[in-house]
Motif scaffolding. Structure first.
Motif, short mmCIF file in Angstrom:
data_model
loop_
_atom_site.label_atom_id
_atom_site.label_comp_id
_atom_site.label_asym_id
_atom_site.label_seq_id
_atom_site.Cartn_x
_atom_site.Cartn_y
_atom_site.Cartn_z
N SER A 61 0.83 -1.20 0.00
CA SER A 61 0.00 0.00 0.00
C SER A 61 0.87 1.24 0.00
N ALA A 62 0.85 1.98 -1.10
CA ALA A 62 1.61 3.22 -1.18
C ALA A 62 1.09 4.24 -0.18
N ALA A 63 -0.20 4.17 0.11
CA ALA A 63 -0.80 5.09 1.08
C ALA A 63 -0.24 4.85 2.47
N SER A 71 -0.61 12.56 -3.75
CA SER A 71 -0.43 12.21 -5.16
C SER A 71 0.88 11.46 -5.35
N VAL A 72 0.89 10.58 -6.33
CA VAL A 72 2.12 9.89 -6.72
C VAL A 72 2.41 10.25 -8.17
N ILE A 73 3.56 10.86 -8.39
CA ILE A 73 4.00 11.21 -9.74
C ILE A 73 4.89 10.08 -10.23
N MET A 74 4.45 9.38 -11.27
CA MET A 74 5.22 8.27 -11.82
C MET A 74 5.90 8.71 -13.11
N LYS A 141 5.32 -0.65 -10.66
CA LYS A 141 4.63 -1.03 -11.90
C LYS A 141 3.11 -0.88 -11.80
N PRO A 142 2.45 -1.35 -10.73
CA PRO A 142 1.01 -1.09 -10.60
C PRO A 142 0.69 0.40 -10.52
N LEU A 143 1.53 1.16 -9.82
CA LEU A 143 1.30 2.60 -9.74
C LEU A 143 1.48 3.27 -11.10
N ALA A 146 -1.60 2.67 -13.04
CA ALA A 146 -2.67 3.54 -12.54
C ALA A 146 -2.48 4.98 -13.00
N ALA A 147 -1.22 5.38 -13.21
CA ALA A 147 -0.92 6.74 -13.65
C ALA A 147 -0.95 6.88 -15.16
N GLY A 148 -1.27 5.80 -15.88
CA GLY A 148 -1.42 5.87 -17.32
C GLY A 148 -0.16 5.73 -18.14
#
Length: 341
Positions: A61-63, A71-74, A141-143, A146-148
């Motif tokens: 869990s990144a949270a 926010s997470v900037i990928m 990778k999952p994030l 999610a960030a497109g």
């Protein structure tokens, strides 16, 4: 400045820094990650990578990793090779090193860019940030999906229609609540090229990897002797494996590497020469390279497996010189190689 305006400037700045793509998601964008990680660990597919289980709460869990983050900037950085990395597999007297480790250590290069971009964002907004590049319990990778930026393919690596799959991932966690991007969807279709090419059949199913059979894991993470049933399948791969990445059809759209530091420095070194490396020579030769992290003993063990797979009796002497090596795994690999030749 509006949040949307700041995001537009952030994306532009990220591209100026050399990143190939920038996307944003919320820290809780992939709640299913924790269950997937638990299943992976329960199956034992992580092998000796005990660090994956040690901080499972944060990794799942990144949270939870930084509750203040909004926010997470990928960011994706390309390291696309100029040629086909699989051509080196035919040079049986030489060792094949994964493309990502051919140049300078990506951790240093990517983190440098992330820190510059992060400082710029702090100056613009007064926010707080944390920067991560593959060394913290972050499921990049999952994030990134999610960030497109792309999607996790059947080989479990990230790939994109406008990126290919030769990318490093970096993350900037921030207390800013920036507008998010739409997540990417899967575009693998019926293709199974990455699964079919795997020398050790490390994929028990699409989108699932058993690291214990993966050559990248075996050559980099696995300590001690490798199972004899797998040694013969490793070929002359002495650090990592690129087969599943190299055959992906989406690489026809791969972005060229912009960082000169990723230019190959290692090449296709001679196995006989590598077998002679002591600790000091190993450290000197691979200073500033990701290869240095595994140490001389594990590296020479890999070299000996490649010598044993070479089918070249002329390399037998190089292996015989290590029969009494102080490291038990090296000595075992030498005996195996001599027996094979």
């Amino acid at each position: 400045m509006t949040d949307a305006g700041l995001k537009a400037l952030l994306v532009a700045r990220g591209l100026e820094e050399g990143f190939a793509k920038v996307g944003i998601c919320r820290p809780d964008a992939v709640p299913e990650t924790a269950a997937r990680l638990a299943a992976f660990l329960d199956a034992g597919h992580h092998g000796q990578m005990g660090w994956m289980a040690e901080r499972v709460k944060w990794r799942g869990s990144a949270a939870a990793l930084w509750p203040q983050a909004r926010s997470v900037i990928m960011l994706a950085e390309a390291y696309t090779p100029e040629g086909n990395p699989m051509t080196g597999l035919a040079a049986r007297d030489r060792g094949v090193v994964s493309c990502y480790a051919q140049g300078k250590d990506y951790h240093d290069l990517v983190k440098r860019r992330l820190k510059r971009l992060g400082r710029w964002l702090v100056d613009q907004s007064g926010c707080e940030i944390k920067v991560f590049v593959d060394t913290a319990p972050v499921m990049e990778k999952p994030l990134a999906q999610a960030a497109g930026l792309g999607w996790q393919g059947k080989h479990t690596n990230l790939l994109g229609r406008d990126l290919g799959n030769w990318v490093f991932l970096g993350a900037i966690f921030t207390t800013l609540e920036l507008p998010v991007d739409a997540p990417e969807v899967d575009h693998c279709g019926t293709c199974s090229a990455c699964l079919d090419i795997c020398p050790t059949e490390a994929f028990p199913a699409p989108y699932r990897l058993d690291a214990r059979r993966c050559i990248s894991y075996l050559t980099i993470e696995h300590k001690g002797p490798v199972d004899e049933d797998l040694r013969g399948l490793m070929g002359n791969r002495i650090y990592g494996c690129d087969d599943c990445l190299a055959v992906c059809p989406w690489n026809k759209f791969a972005v060229a590497a912009g960082e000169i530091g990723y230019q190959p420095r290692v090449g296709l070194p001679e196995l006989a020469e590598l077998a002679m490396l002591d600790d000091a020579a190993f450290r000197a030769r691979f200073a500033g390279s990701p290869i240095k992290r595994i140490g001389r003993d594990r590296f020479v063990r890999n070299v000996l497996y490649a010598i044993g797979n070479s089918g070249m009796p002329g390399l037998r002497g190089a292996a015989m010189g290590l029969l009494d090596d102080a490291d038990p795994a090296v000595a075992d690999a030498a005996r195996w190689a001599v027996g094979r030749l």
